[in-house]
Motif scaffolding. Structure first.
Motif, short mmCIF file in Angstrom:
data_model
loop_
_atom_site.label_atom_id
_atom_site.label_comp_id
_atom_site.label_asym_id
_atom_site.label_seq_id
_atom_site.Cartn_x
_atom_site.Cartn_y
_atom_site.Cartn_z
N GLY A 114 0.81 -1.33 -0.12
CA GLY A 114 0.05 -0.13 -0.07
C GLY A 114 0.98 1.14 0.23
N GLY A 115 0.31 2.30 -0.19
CA GLY A 115 1.09 3.72 -0.43
C GLY A 115 1.45 3.81 1.03
N THR A 116 0.73 3.75 2.19
CA THR A 116 1.16 3.64 3.59
C THR A 116 2.35 3.01 3.81
OG1 THR A 116 -0.41 2.20 4.40
CG2 THR A 116 -1.05 4.59 4.44
N SER A 117 2.29 1.83 3.12
CA SER A 117 3.78 0.95 3.48
C SER A 117 4.92 1.78 2.73
CB SER A 117 3.56 -0.28 3.00
OG SER A 117 3.79 -0.47 1.40
N LEU A 118 4.85 2.17 1.87
CA LEU A 118 6.17 3.22 1.43
C LEU A 118 6.55 4.24 2.30
CD1 LEU A 118 4.95 3.55 -2.34
CD2 LEU A 118 6.73 1.72 -1.28
N PHE A 119 5.84 4.91 3.07
CA PHE A 119 5.95 5.83 3.97
C PHE A 119 6.73 5.01 5.18
CE2 PHE A 119 4.38 7.32 8.14
CZ PHE A 119 5.28 8.31 8.19
N GLY A 120 6.19 3.92 5.43
CA GLY A 120 6.71 3.08 6.72
C GLY A 120 7.97 2.43 6.31
N LEU A 121 8.31 2.00 5.18
CA LEU A 121 9.48 1.41 4.81
C LEU A 121 10.57 2.69 4.73
CD1 LEU A 121 8.35 -0.92 2.24
CD2 LEU A 121 9.14 -1.48 4.30
N ALA A 122 10.19 3.70 4.10
CA ALA A 122 11.16 4.76 4.21
C ALA A 122 11.34 5.28 5.35
CB ALA A 122 10.75 6.05 3.17
#
Length: 327
Positions: A163-171
């Motif tokens: 999900g788009g939120t997971s990209l925030f989390g990974l970064a």
């Protein structure tokens, strides 16, 4: 000779009228009903967004109807393919989610590119956040960061894979140098159940959805540059960690048409943009957004900024595509 001459004049006039009809039809956009492709099933947030917009937009267009067509499958890929196969004449509109579209391209190896879409507007822009249950020991984002650094490999962060939120989390984890176990879920419902049960130390979620949870949760941080409406205590990551290159990302819903239409008929594309903007800024639509509670994530930024935002999200997907492919 006179009869033959009249025949040629008549034929030439007829041909010019046929050719001209195409031009008049295009100039009078919209010349017929419009199909709005939604690449996900009915009932979801993007479907509700599309239907609400269609209802208000078709009133602006007069006798033209906007027909919402759900083409779900393969995480939005099938809907995008359906849209791109339609005639690029401005009568088929795509309502999608970014960075999901970029994931179709970079993770699922879709046979198209971001440049095939001409963005009218990224209307709804949600942001990733870091959230915990109301009774969590973490009172601030820095509390979590400090413990994660003191106890590497012991804390956990839950998120929706892809999900788009997971990209925030990974970064966020990468930029802050946090050694944290990542627990992934396939749906928002399962993620929320896990969060409310405090089964993970923190959850990477969406700010807009977490506002509705009220005092059941505590949002520690948000990806936006400014405080998110309704989450006054959530620290904006760009402010708290200025040296970290954490993207301002989440799930953003946009409206687009074929780039071929925008390039070949720039004046008609501008007419479409102006029509949409008039609807967006109307009292009726703004009242609708407020009634549905989506006014806090709704914006008009126009084609250029929308493209820029989409390209920025595309770059984040490129950065983490191997992780998203489970490599």
């Amino acid at each position: 000779m006179i009869g033959i001459r009249k025949f040629f004049v008549s034929t030439a006039l007829g041909l010019s009228m046929i050719v001209g009809a195409g031009g008049v039809q295009a100039a009078d956009w919209p010349a017929r009903n419009i199909t709005m492709i939604v690449p996900f099933g009915a009932g979801g947030s993007i479907d509700r967004f599309a239907r609400g917009l269609a209802q208000h937009w078709e009133k602006e267009l007069g006798n033209v109807s906007i027909i919402v067509e759900n083409r779900g499958g393969a995480s939005g890929l099938l809907g995008a393919m359906t849209f791109l196969k339609a005639k690029p004449d401005g009568h088929t509109i795509f309502v999608g989610i970014q960075p999901t579209l970029s994931m179709n391209i970079l993770v699922q190896d879709a046979p198209f590119a971001l440049s095939d879409f001409a963005f009218i507007n990224v209307e709804q822009r949600d942001y990733g956040d870091v959230v915990v249950g109301a009774d969590s020991r973490f009172k601030t984002m820095q509390d979590f960061v400090d413990e994660a650094r003191a106890k590497p490999g012991t804390l956990s962060a839950a998120m929706i894979h892809g999900g788009g939120t997971s990209l925030f989390g990974l970064a966020l984890l990468e930029e802050l140098g946090l050694d944290v176990r990542v627990v992934t879920f396939d749906s928002g419902g399962a993620l929320r159940t896990n969060m409310l049960g405090n089964h993970s130390d923190v959850t990477i979620s969406g700010a807009y959805g977490d506002v509705s949870l009220g005092d059941k949760v505590r949002v520690l941080a948000v990806a936006s540059a400014e405080p998110f409406p309704g989450l006054a205590d959530a620290v904006p990551v760009p402010q708290a960690y200025k040296d970290a290159k954490v993207p301002q990302i989440g799930d953003s819903r946009f409206i687009a048409v074929h780039s071929a239409f925008a390039k070949q008929h720039p004046e008609l594309f501008q007419k479409m943009v102006d029509s949409y903007r008039k609807v967006f800024e109307s009292e009726a639509y703004q009242a609708y957004l407020k009634k549905t509670g989506t006014d806090v994530i709704s914006q008009y930024v126009g084609p250029e900024v929308s493209l820029q935002q989409s390209q920025e999200m595309n770059a984040v997907v490129e950065r983490f595509k191997d992780v998203l492919k489970n490599k």
